[in-house]
Design a protein around this motif. Structure first.
Motif, short mmCIF file in Angstrom:
data_model
loop_
_atom_site.label_atom_id
_atom_site.label_comp_id
_atom_site.label_asym_id
_atom_site.label_seq_id
_atom_site.Cartn_x
_atom_site.Cartn_y
_atom_site.Cartn_z
N VAL A 105 -5.42 -9.99 2.21
CA VAL A 105 -5.51 -8.56 2.47
C VAL A 105 -4.84 -7.84 1.29
CG1 VAL A 105 -3.44 -8.54 3.97
CG2 VAL A 105 -5.13 -6.73 4.17
N SER A 106 -5.50 -6.81 0.78
CA SER A 106 -4.94 -6.03 -0.33
C SER A 106 -4.18 -4.85 0.25
CB SER A 106 -6.05 -5.51 -1.24
OG SER A 106 -6.77 -6.59 -1.76
N VAL A 107 -3.01 -4.60 -0.33
CA VAL A 107 -2.14 -3.54 0.20
C VAL A 107 -1.63 -2.68 -0.95
CG1 VAL A 107 0.04 -3.09 1.41
CG2 VAL A 107 -1.40 -5.00 2.12
N LEU A 108 -1.75 -1.36 -0.79
CA LEU A 108 -1.19 -0.42 -1.76
C LEU A 108 0.22 -0.10 -1.28
CD1 LEU A 108 -2.40 0.97 -4.25
CD2 LEU A 108 -3.03 2.88 -2.78
N LEU A 109 1.22 -0.62 -2.00
CA LEU A 109 2.60 -0.45 -1.54
C LEU A 109 3.11 0.96 -1.87
CD1 LEU A 109 4.09 -3.89 -2.65
CD2 LEU A 109 3.41 -3.20 -0.34
N THR A 110 3.98 1.50 -1.00
CA THR A 110 4.58 2.81 -1.23
C THR A 110 5.96 2.59 -1.84
OG1 THR A 110 3.47 3.57 0.75
CG2 THR A 110 5.18 5.01 -0.11
N LYS A 111 6.25 3.30 -2.93
CA LYS A 111 7.58 3.16 -3.55
C LYS A 111 8.55 4.12 -2.86
CE LYS A 111 5.93 3.58 -7.80
NZ LYS A 111 5.67 3.57 -9.21
N SER A 112 9.84 3.95 -3.15
CA SER A 112 10.83 4.77 -2.44
C SER A 112 10.70 6.27 -2.77
CB SER A 112 12.24 4.28 -2.74
OG SER A 112 12.39 4.16 -4.12
N ASP A 113 10.09 6.61 -3.92
CA ASP A 113 9.90 8.04 -4.22
C ASP A 113 8.59 8.55 -3.60
OD1 ASP A 113 7.95 6.92 -5.71
OD2 ASP A 113 8.59 7.72 -7.64
N ASP A 114 8.02 7.77 -2.66
CA ASP A 114 6.84 8.18 -1.90
C ASP A 114 5.53 8.06 -2.68
OD1 ASP A 114 6.41 8.67 0.71
OD2 ASP A 114 6.15 10.84 0.47
N SER A 115 5.61 7.58 -3.92
CA SER A 115 4.36 7.38 -4.65
C SER A 115 3.86 5.95 -4.34
CB SER A 115 4.59 7.54 -6.14
OG SER A 115 5.50 6.55 -6.58
N THR A 116 2.65 5.67 -4.72
CA THR A 116 2.14 4.32 -4.47
C THR A 116 2.12 3.53 -5.77
OG1 THR A 116 -0.06 5.23 -4.68
CG2 THR A 116 0.72 4.82 -2.46
N SER A 117 2.37 2.23 -5.67
CA SER A 117 2.34 1.39 -6.86
C SER A 117 1.04 0.58 -6.82
CB SER A 117 3.54 0.47 -6.86
OG SER A 117 3.46 -0.37 -5.73
N ASP A 118 0.98 -0.44 -7.66
CA ASP A 118 -0.24 -1.24 -7.73
C ASP A 118 -0.49 -1.97 -6.42
OD1 ASP A 118 -0.50 -0.40 -10.26
OD2 ASP A 118 0.38 -2.20 -11.16
N GLU A 119 -1.71 -2.39 -6.30
CA GLU A 119 -2.09 -3.14 -5.12
C GLU A 119 -1.55 -4.57 -5.20
OE1 GLU A 119 -6.04 -1.40 -3.20
OE2 GLU A 119 -6.35 -3.07 -4.57
N VAL A 120 -1.10 -5.09 -4.06
CA VAL A 120 -0.77 -6.52 -4.02
C VAL A 120 -1.78 -7.18 -3.08
CG1 VAL A 120 1.71 -6.30 -4.46
CG2 VAL A 120 0.88 -6.21 -2.10
N LYS A 121 -2.03 -8.45 -3.35
CA LYS A 121 -2.96 -9.19 -2.50
C LYS A 121 -2.14 -10.22 -1.75
CE LYS A 121 -7.41 -9.76 -4.01
NZ LYS A 121 -8.54 -10.43 -4.66
N ILE A 122 -2.18 -10.16 -0.43
CA ILE A 122 -1.35 -11.07 0.37
C ILE A 122 -2.26 -12.10 1.05
CG2 ILE A 122 0.31 -11.21 2.27
CD1 ILE A 122 0.92 -8.21 1.71
N ALA A 123 -1.94 -13.37 0.86
CA ALA A 123 -2.69 -14.43 1.54
C ALA A 123 -2.10 -14.59 2.93
CB ALA A 123 -2.57 -15.73 0.75
N TYR A 124 -2.94 -14.54 3.95
CA TYR A 124 -2.41 -14.66 5.30
C TYR A 124 -2.81 -15.99 5.94
CZ TYR A 124 -7.11 -13.05 6.70
OH TYR A 124 -8.48 -12.90 6.86
N HIS A 125 -1.89 -16.46 6.79
CA HIS A 125 -2.18 -17.64 7.61
C HIS A 125 -2.77 -17.15 8.94
CE1 HIS A 125 -1.71 -21.71 9.02
NE2 HIS A 125 -0.94 -21.33 10.03
N ALA A 126 -2.21 -16.02 9.43
CA ALA A 126 -2.75 -15.34 10.61
C ALA A 126 -2.67 -13.84 10.35
CB ALA A 126 -1.95 -15.71 11.85
N LEU A 127 -3.57 -13.09 10.97
CA LEU A 127 -3.63 -11.65 10.71
C LEU A 127 -3.87 -10.88 12.01
CD1 LEU A 127 -3.91 -9.36 8.43
CD2 LEU A 127 -6.38 -9.63 8.77
N VAL A 128 -3.09 -9.82 12.21
CA VAL A 128 -3.31 -8.94 13.37
C VAL A 128 -3.62 -7.55 12.84
CG1 VAL A 128 -2.32 -7.97 15.48
CG2 VAL A 128 -1.67 -10.29 14.76
N ILE A 129 -4.77 -7.02 13.23
CA ILE A 129 -5.14 -5.67 12.79
C ILE A 129 -4.78 -4.70 13.91
CG2 ILE A 129 -7.02 -4.18 11.99
CD1 ILE A 129 -8.52 -6.80 11.17
#
Ligand SMILES: Cc1cc2nc3c(=O)[nH]c(=O)nc-3n(C[C@H](O)[C@H](O)[C@H](O)COP(=O)(O)OP(=O)(O)OC[C@H]3O[C@@H](n4cnc5c(N)ncnc54)[C@H](O)[C@@H]3O)c2cc1C
Length: 404
Positions: A105-129
């Motif tokens: 799952v790709s996630v756009l992380l929020t930085k502490s100054d409320d802006s967004t940084s680059d996307e990270v891709k997280i490999a999941y073993h299990a996922l709950v939407i």
């Protein structure tokens, strides 16, 4: 603790009723029972750093004095500080793409100054939407995060002080609740439009609701839809804008404030269309809560899921079933026998008439488990504080101390 490690990730998307409850339950009753629990990490990702008692929004939007703010908004990371370091990580961010074929799952992380940084891709073993649903009006929940919600409330309140004519569109409970709260606050200057009022409740209860609204000075327009809003952003991006509304009966209304409390839209656009129902919800097996066609160990709960009608009591009864099935699947994936992992647990929605709708600060209508409730009881259970008495145990996880 970060997510940069080789632990098996149980990723939960969305930090509200569904996501937070599932996270607590798994950390208490599933992960400790797996072989080598330390090799797992629960990762909770949510656009908002805080969680909130969302049903309280119709009254909370009027003033911060309506509710204790530290109970209305609660920090998600602090609610999970109780668990062993490394077992849990919270990341503020927005899921942008699910690749269920490759289990990332790709996630756009929020930085502490409320802006967004680059996307990270997280490999999941299990996922709950459990990313829930957004209302067209940003006043009624996290369309983004707590900062955006509070900013929209501030703008709305400034305009509210001068408002003489308000229209709330939408026939569901939130529309009626907003109209009732504003009607009481303004003492007879709110209007309310809905195609069909309170469709989950029997017509006689809806008629009582309308009578209470009328006493607060709220005029209900039946079988009427708003067909055009000028400017188009009024009520959505611009919560404080004056608007001209065109109704499908040909009438034109000039209003000081407009609140579209019409149907919620599932927050699921990051998921492939093949996994979604035509209404946008995640296509979920209503018995096991697994996502249909998403591969192994993918689940959905809450307003994002097609498994049941969107309501908190449904989420509460889904959590133990969902978590039992996740635990079973994790045990099987860890090499345990089918006998040791046990059978699936089956969810069955209680479809009896259940909905409580406060109307202003002293009245209400509703029914629970098919039984009509008197106004006083609706006030006592919900109207007094809009369920705030229930959320402390939910956010802290105390509600899930025992496996059920
Ligand atoms: C005004 C109003 C009143 C209500 N009153 C009641 C009531 O009295 N009783 C009742 O049973 N129900 C009520 N409901 C419905 C109830 O609020 C929902 O059923 C409940 O909030 C659903 O919880 P959820 O966990 O599915 O998601 P939500 O509460 O919708 O929360 C979703 C979370 O996911 C986050 N998110 C969204 N997209 C992403 C993404 N892409 N990546 C990461 N995070 C994301 C959001 O920021 C949010 O924190 C009401 C709803 C409204 C709007």
């Amino acid at each position: 603790m970060s997510i940069a490690n080789d632990k098996k990730k149980i990723v939960i998307l969305g930090g509200s009723y569904g996501g937070i409850s599932t996270a607590h339950y798994l950390l208490k009753h599933a992960v400790p029972k797996l072989p080598d629990p330390k090799s797992y990490q629960l990762v909770l990702i949510s656009t908002s750093l805080q969680t909130m008692c969302r049903p309280a929004a119709p009254r909370a939007l009027i003033s911060d004095a309506m509710f204790p703010q530290d109970k209305l908004f609660v920090s998600i990371p602090e609610s999970f500080a109780q668990y062993a370091p490394g077992s849990f990580v919270f990341e503020q961010g927005t899921a942008t793409a699910l690749d269920h074929e490759n289990k990332t799952v790709s996630v756009l992380l929020t930085k502490s100054d409320d802006s967004t940084s680059d996307e990270v891709k997280i490999a999941y073993h299990a996922l709950v939407i459990s990313t829930g649903a957004s209302t067209p009006s940003p006043l009624l929940g996290f369309t983004r995060d707590e900062t955006a919600l509070k900013t929209s409330w501030v703008a709305f309140r400034i305009a509210l002080a001068e408002a003489k004519h308000i229209v709330v569109a939408g026939g569901g409970a939130s529309g009626v609740e907003v109209a009732g709260e504003l009607g009481e606050h303004l003492n007879g200057r709110a209007g309310y439009g809905g195609a069909r009022i309170l469709p989950y409740l029997r017509p006689a209860i809806a008629e009582t609701a309308e009578m209470y609204l009328a006493k607060l000075g709220v005029r209900t327009l039946h079988n009427t839809r708003v067909t055009a809003v000028v400017p188009a952003a009024a009520g959505t991006e611009e919560v404080a804008a004056n608007a001209t509304l065109t109704l499908d009966n040909g009438e034109t209304l000039r209003v000081d404030l407009y609140i579209p409390a019409t149907g919620a839209i599932p927050n699921t656009t990051f998921v492939s269309e093949t996994l979604r129902c035509p209404d946008g919800r995640i296509n979920t097996d209503a018995s096991t809560l697994r996502v249909v066609g998403a591969g192994e160990r993918v689940y959905s709960i809450g307003d994002a899921s097609s498994a049941a009608r969107p309501a908190i009591h449904n989420i509460a009864s889904m959590v133990p079933v969902l978590c039992a099935n996740i635990k079973r699947d994790l045990l099987l994936a860890a090499g345990q026998s089918a006998q040791a992992a046990g059978n699936d647990r089956i969810f069955k929605e209680d479809t009896r008439e259940t909905q409580l709708v406060p109307i202003g600060r002293s009245k209400g209508v509703g029914a629970a488990m098919g039984m009509k409730f008197p106004s006083f009881l609706v006030w006592l259970i919900k109207g007094r504080d809009y369920w705030l008495w229930t959320t402390g145990n939910l956010w802290s996880g105390k509600q899930w101390t025992k496996e059920s």
